[in-house]
Design an enzyme around this catalytic site. Structure first.
Site: not given
Ligand code: NAI
Length: 337
Positions: A205, A233, A257, A262
């Site tokens: 995380p 993340r 990804d 973002e």
């Protein structure tokens, strides 16, 4: 119960509607939760959020003023939520800790294979009727050392796939996973993982310990030509340092990804605008980088799972019970405001 659903997209709305039918009234908007859009939830008791929504302290304060007492996250990650602020105001927050770990792990593998075997480039060449292979050489994953940072639910799904490829598995996680060790994964220090891995995949995380976990000093320790995969993340990787490592030819490639900035880009149509984010433009134009816009979760099974747990969490709260997925321990005063 009336719930305002932010960042709601066509691919997930039918799943949520079906499960809420006869129980809850869902109000959808494609827009993200921000300080400006918070007031739209006025008249609802709960909001349902995704990763790009802003649930920072000022936004939570505003939601509270409009009567919101429950935040149902449609994600596993909750780094975008100020849990302390929510708790202080008596707002419960619940997440969807596991839906389909396979969706994310399989996407990580899809990115790895696409970059390594130059699939997007090959497709472009095919369309141009250029059948030369000179620029398309990849490497076998079999026999390579794969380093996994975070061997929780998604990390384990990735471990199993990589075992199937015949890779040597090493990992780093403050909490060792017995199942991973039984599959042959050897836990090592982070330093050792950076030095020995041909491929590194991040499945931990984002928190105060992992922000910029991958920056210049770590990138410099990595093997020349190593490939870094981040489906976790964006904030875990320092993009500027990553680009430097890629552009200098030190690092072999990056499969991403997620991206640290973002929030202002992903999940929206920017076709008619000029992107001002120079860092992102450098990233997506690098031939050794493959980027997708936070879509690793996007499978039918995962969407079904996300909708199911989101509605379940809301059901628990409405019944005055604590969902097993509640992140903060807010004292329950029945379910009235
Ligand atoms: P999980 O909680 O099952 O596993 C996380 C693992 O990371 C745990 O084993 C934990 O001990 C480990 N960890 C914690 N701090 C660490 C550190 N400093 N270094 C190394 N390991 C550490 O979580 P899960 O379900 O596997 O998800 C992992 C992450 O994947 C989520 O936090 C989320 O950010 C991301 N994610 C991305 C999605 C996407 O669509 N791209 C979708 C779902 C999750």
């Amino acid at each position: 119960m009336k719930i305002f659903v932010y960042s709601a997209h066509a691919y997930e709305i039918p799943f949520l509607q079906r499960l809420a039918e006869g129980k809850h009234e869902l109000v959808f908007t494609e827009k993200k939760l921000t300080l400006d859009t918070a007031q739209w939830a006025s008249g609802c008791e709960a909001v349902a959020l995704f990763t790009a929504d802003d649930a920072s302290a000022p936004v939570i304060q505003k939601l509270h003023a409009f009567g919101i007492r429950f935040i149902a996250l449609r994600s596993a990650g909750y780094d975008h939520v100020d849990l302390a602020k929510a708790e202080k105001l008596g707002i419960s927050v619940a997440n969807v800790p596991a839906y389909s770990p396979y969706a994310i792990a399989e996407h990580a593998v899809a990115l790895l294979l696409a970059l390594n075997r130059r699939i997007t480039e090959a497709q472009t060449l095919m369309r141009l009727q250029d059948f030369r292979l000179d620029t398309l050489v990849g490497f076998d994953i079999h026999g390579k050392t794969v380093g996994i940072i975070g061997t929780g639910t998604i990390g384990m799904a990735f471990v199993k796939i990589m075992k199937g490829f015949g890779a040597r598995l090493i990992g780093y996680d403050p909490v060792k996973n017995k199942e991973a060790e039984e599959l042959g994964l050897q836990y090592v220090s982070l330093d050792e993982l950076f030095k020995s891995s041909d491929i590194i995949s991040i499945h931990c995380p984002l928190n105060e310990h992992t922000r910029y976990l991958i920056s210049k000093p770590q990138l410099e320790k990595m093997k020349k030509n190593a490939i870094l995969i981040n489906t976790s993340r964006g904030g875990i990787v320092n993009t500027e340092d990553l680009l430097e490592a890629l552009e200098s030819g030190r690092l072999g490639g990056a499969c991403l990804d997620v991206y640290e900035k973002e929030k202002s880009l992903f999940f929206e149509d920017h076709r008619n605008s000029t992107l001002k984010d120079v860092l992102f433009t450098r990233l997506r134009s690098n031939k050794n980088v493959i980027v997708t816009g936070h879509q690793a979760f996007l499978t039918t099974e995962a969407l079904q799972g996300i909708a199911g747990t989101t509605i379940e969490n809301i059901d628990y709260w409405e019944d005055g019970q604590t969902s097993p997925h509640e992140l903060n321990k807010v004292a329950k005063v029945a379910n009235v405001n």
